[in-house]
Design an enzyme around this catalytic site. Structure first.
Site, PDB file in Angstrom:
ATOM      1  N   ARG A   1       4.337   2.762  -5.267  1.00  0.00           N
ATOM      2  CA  ARG A   1       3.781   3.678  -6.274  1.00  0.00           C
ATOM      3  C   ARG A   1       2.398   3.223  -6.738  1.00  0.00           C
ATOM      4  NH1 ARG A   1       9.394   3.645  -9.423  1.00  0.00           N
ATOM      5  NH2 ARG A   1       9.207   1.587  -8.520  1.00  0.00           N
TER       6      ARG A   1
ATOM      7  N   HIS B   1       8.274   4.618 -24.448  1.00  0.00           N
ATOM      8  CA  HIS B   1       8.223   4.709 -22.993  1.00  0.00           C
ATOM      9  C   HIS B   1       9.147   5.826 -22.516  1.00  0.00           C
ATOM     10  CE1 HIS B   1       6.291   0.763 -23.227  1.00  0.00           C
ATOM     11  NE2 HIS B   1       5.836   1.020 -22.021  1.00  0.00           N
TER      12      HIS B   1
ATOM     13  N   LYS C   1      12.874   3.587 -18.321  1.00  0.00           N
ATOM     14  CA  LYS C   1      12.570   2.145 -18.515  1.00  0.00           C
ATOM     15  C   LYS C   1      13.829   1.455 -19.015  1.00  0.00           C
ATOM     16  CE  LYS C   1       9.320  -0.998 -20.797  1.00  0.00           C
ATOM     17  NZ  LYS C   1       9.037  -1.784 -19.595  1.00  0.00           N
TER      18      LYS C   1
ATOM     19  N   ALA D   1      -3.139 -10.450 -12.913  1.00  0.00           N
ATOM     20  CA  ALA D   1      -3.147  -9.700 -14.176  1.00  0.00           C
ATOM     21  C   ALA D   1      -1.910  -8.814 -14.269  1.00  0.00           C
ATOM     22  CB  ALA D   1      -4.413  -8.861 -14.282  1.00  0.00           C
TER      23      ALA D   1
ATOM     24  N   GLY E   1       7.306  -5.489 -22.373  1.00  0.00           N
ATOM     25  CA  GLY E   1       6.577  -6.757 -22.259  1.00  0.00           C
ATOM     26  C   GLY E   1       5.294  -6.720 -23.085  1.00  0.00           C
TER      27      GLY E   1
ATOM     28  N   ALA F   1       0.805  -1.233   0.000  1.00  0.00           N
ATOM     29  CA  ALA F   1       0.000   0.000   0.000  1.00  0.00           C
ATOM     30  C   ALA F   1       0.835   1.279   0.000  1.00  0.00           C
ATOM     31  CB  ALA F   1      -0.943   0.001   1.212  1.00  0.00           C
ATOM     32  N   ALA F   2       2.134   1.167   0.348  1.00  0.00           N
ATOM     33  CA  ALA F   2       2.970   2.378   0.369  1.00  0.00           C
ATOM     34  C   ALA F   2       3.762   2.554  -0.928  1.00  0.00           C
ATOM     35  CB  ALA F   2       3.941   2.325   1.560  1.00  0.00           C
TER      36      ALA F   2
HETATM   37  P1  NAD Z   1       7.076  -0.095  -5.643  1.00  0.00           P
HETATM   38  O1  NAD Z   1       8.473  -0.568  -5.383  1.00  0.00           O
HETATM   39  O2  NAD Z   1       6.823   1.362  -5.723  1.00  0.00           O
HETATM   40  O3  NAD Z   1       6.094  -0.697  -4.527  1.00  0.00           O
HETATM   41  C1  NAD Z   1       6.181  -1.990  -4.009  1.00  0.00           C
HETATM   42  C2  NAD Z   1       5.780  -1.913  -2.544  1.00  0.00           C
HETATM   43  O4  NAD Z   1       5.697  -3.243  -2.042  1.00  0.00           O
HETATM   44  C3  NAD Z   1       6.800  -1.146  -1.671  1.00  0.00           C
HETATM   45  O5  NAD Z   1       6.149  -0.156  -0.919  1.00  0.00           O
HETATM   46  C4  NAD Z   1       7.387  -2.244  -0.780  1.00  0.00           C
HETATM   47  O6  NAD Z   1       7.741  -1.778   0.508  1.00  0.00           O
HETATM   48  C5  NAD Z   1       6.234  -3.221  -0.721  1.00  0.00           C
HETATM   49  N1  NAD Z   1       6.634  -4.588  -0.346  1.00  0.00           N
HETATM   50  C6  NAD Z   1       7.657  -5.325  -0.851  1.00  0.00           C
HETATM   51  N2  NAD Z   1       7.703  -6.526  -0.244  1.00  0.00           N
HETATM   52  C7  NAD Z   1       6.686  -6.551   0.666  1.00  0.00           C
HETATM   53  C8  NAD Z   1       6.213  -7.505   1.588  1.00  0.00           C
HETATM   54  N3  NAD Z   1       6.813  -8.696   1.731  1.00  0.00           N
HETATM   55  N4  NAD Z   1       5.140  -7.196   2.341  1.00  0.00           N
HETATM   56  C9  NAD Z   1       4.523  -5.996   2.213  1.00  0.00           C
HETATM   57  N5  NAD Z   1       4.940  -5.029   1.357  1.00  0.00           N
HETATM   58  C10 NAD Z   1       6.001  -5.315   0.594  1.00  0.00           C
HETATM   59  O7  NAD Z   1       6.625  -0.815  -7.008  1.00  0.00           O
HETATM   60  P2  NAD Z   1       5.413  -0.410  -7.963  1.00  0.00           P
HETATM   61  O8  NAD Z   1       5.888   0.470  -9.052  1.00  0.00           O
HETATM   62  O9  NAD Z   1       4.263   0.027  -7.130  1.00  0.00           O
HETATM   63  O10 NAD Z   1       5.072  -1.817  -8.622  1.00  0.00           O
HETATM   64  C11 NAD Z   1       4.635  -2.908  -7.850  1.00  0.00           C
HETATM   65  C12 NAD Z   1       4.345  -4.097  -8.757  1.00  0.00           C
HETATM   66  O11 NAD Z   1       3.229  -3.805  -9.615  1.00  0.00           O
HETATM   67  C13 NAD Z   1       5.496  -4.457  -9.697  1.00  0.00           C
HETATM   68  O12 NAD Z   1       5.566  -5.861  -9.803  1.00  0.00           O
HETATM   69  C14 NAD Z   1       5.071  -3.848 -11.016  1.00  0.00           C
HETATM   70  O13 NAD Z   1       5.653  -4.495 -12.125  1.00  0.00           O
HETATM   71  C15 NAD Z   1       3.582  -4.091 -10.957  1.00  0.00           C
HETATM   72  N6  NAD Z   1       2.738  -3.287 -11.845  1.00  0.00           N
HETATM   73  C16 NAD Z   1       1.641  -3.903 -12.332  1.00  0.00           C
HETATM   74  C17 NAD Z   1       0.747  -3.211 -13.100  1.00  0.00           C
HETATM   75  C18 NAD Z   1      -0.483  -3.917 -13.610  1.00  0.00           C
HETATM   76  O14 NAD Z   1      -1.248  -3.345 -14.372  1.00  0.00           O
HETATM   77  N7  NAD Z   1      -0.713  -5.156 -13.198  1.00  0.00           N
HETATM   78  C19 NAD Z   1       0.963  -1.870 -13.409  1.00  0.00           C
HETATM   79  C20 NAD Z   1       2.109  -1.251 -12.905  1.00  0.00           C
HETATM   80  C21 NAD Z   1       2.981  -1.967 -12.102  1.00  0.00           C
END
Ligand code: NAD
Length: 266
Positions: free
Chosen positions: A14, A155, A159, A125, A165, A11-12
């Site tokens: 991006r 992009h 990136k 997804a 992908g 939740a914290a």
């Molecule tokens: P990020 O690094 O900003 O956020 C990840 C968060 O997960 C961090 O706050 C981290 O502290 C937390 N975290 C890590 N391990 C943890 C654990 N064991 N328990 C609890 N919290 C934990 O990354 P992001 O940019 O938010 O991306 C997160 C994921 O979402 C990536 O895998 C990214 O590829 C994916 N993503 C998916 C989509 C989609 O459409 N499905 C879109 C964008 C990003």
């Protein structure tokens, strides 16, 4: 209106912050818990520029589930954490909706089995953008009639991988529908790479520029005509409608549904 009780892991992060912000404003969603390794104690409303939500970030998923009794867990963490989180959720009857990328097919099989055993639905997804999923679908359809096509993806310049992908997946979908690959005239490249990379028989061009977010166009060429299918992501909000759709449908899923396209009536 039925309200879906949800907790957000990561939740914290991006994505976690942007999605939590959207979920807090959705009428049929109640965000009852939030988990992350960072920002413990922070209110998920104020963290996202909204009024206090009365829900703070904590670090223990099992405890949060026991205390809040959610129906759905939304996960945007890292692959290893997402799988561990999903196990904890499914064992407690909570449906995971996972956006985290990098989960292997073997891991998906394992999660699917666990979900079947516990009779809990799950959605995984890698792309929650409805527009991107539709762009890939339409490109696949057009490839049946226009076998000559090139993909241009753009992009932001941070990136690190190329092609994206999404571009690779688009080429795979298109290649599966092209019955006969047309013979191309050889081109003398005066500068190496001028015709882009070739993947699945299709030319793929990657542009990396500041100011871009995530964009892709697929250009089809036919006799006397060009057809362009284009999708632009301008902010992370693009992922919210697809996430909401998955959350609203996950209780009807059997086992793991992989890919947002499988929740759409395409
Ligand atoms: P990020 O690094 O900003 O956020 C990840 C968060 O997960 C961090 O706050 C981290 O502290 C937390 N975290 C890590 N391990 C943890 C654990 N064991 N328990 C609890 N919290 C934990 O990354 P992001 O940019 O938010 O991306 C997160 C994921 O979402 C990536 O895998 C990214 O590829 C994916 N993503 C998916 C989509 C989609 O459409 N499905 C879109 C964008 C990003």
């Amino acid at each position: 209106m039925v309200t879906i009780r949800v907790i957000v892991t990561g939740a914290a992060g991006r994505m976690g912050r942007e999605m939590t912000r959207g979920l807090l404003q959705a009428e049929d969603i109640a965000v009852v818990g939030a988990v992350d390794r960072q920002q413990a104690g922070a209110d998920i409303g104020t963290l996202n520029g909204l009024p206090p939500a009365g829900v703070t970030i904590t670090t223990d998923l099992a405890e949060v589930i026991a205390a809040t009794r959610p129906q759905v867990m939304v996960d945007f963490t890292v692959a290893a954490a997402a799988l561990a989180n999903a196990r904890i959720a499914v064992e407690r009857g909570v449906s995971p909706v996972i956006g985290t990328t990098g989960i292997s097919l073997d891991q998906l099989d394992e999660l699917h089995q666990l979900c079947e055993d516990r009779q809990v639905g799950a959605v995984v997804a890698p792309n929650f953008s409805l527009g991107a999923v539709l762009m890939m679908h339409f490109a696949g359809e057009a490839a049946r009639y226009f076998p000559r096509a090139e993909i241009i993806e753009m992009h932001h310049d941070q990136k690190i991988d190329a092609p994206s992908g999404t571009a690779l997946k688009t080429a795979e979908l298109m290649a599966a529908r092209i019955k006969e690959t047309p013979k191309l005239l050889p081109v003398e490249e005066k500068v190496a790479g001028a015709r882009g990379a070739t993947y699945q028989g299709l030319a793929v061009h990657s542009v990396r520029l500041p100011g871009a977010v995530a964009h892709q166009e697929v250009i089809f060429g036919g006799q006397g005509q060009l057809l362009t299918i284009r999708h632009d992501t301008t902010s992370r909000e693009a992922f919210l409608p697809g996430l909401l759709l998955a959350m609203r449908k996950v209780n009807q899923c059997r086992g793991v549904v992989y890919g947002l396209e499988n929740l759409l009536e395409l």
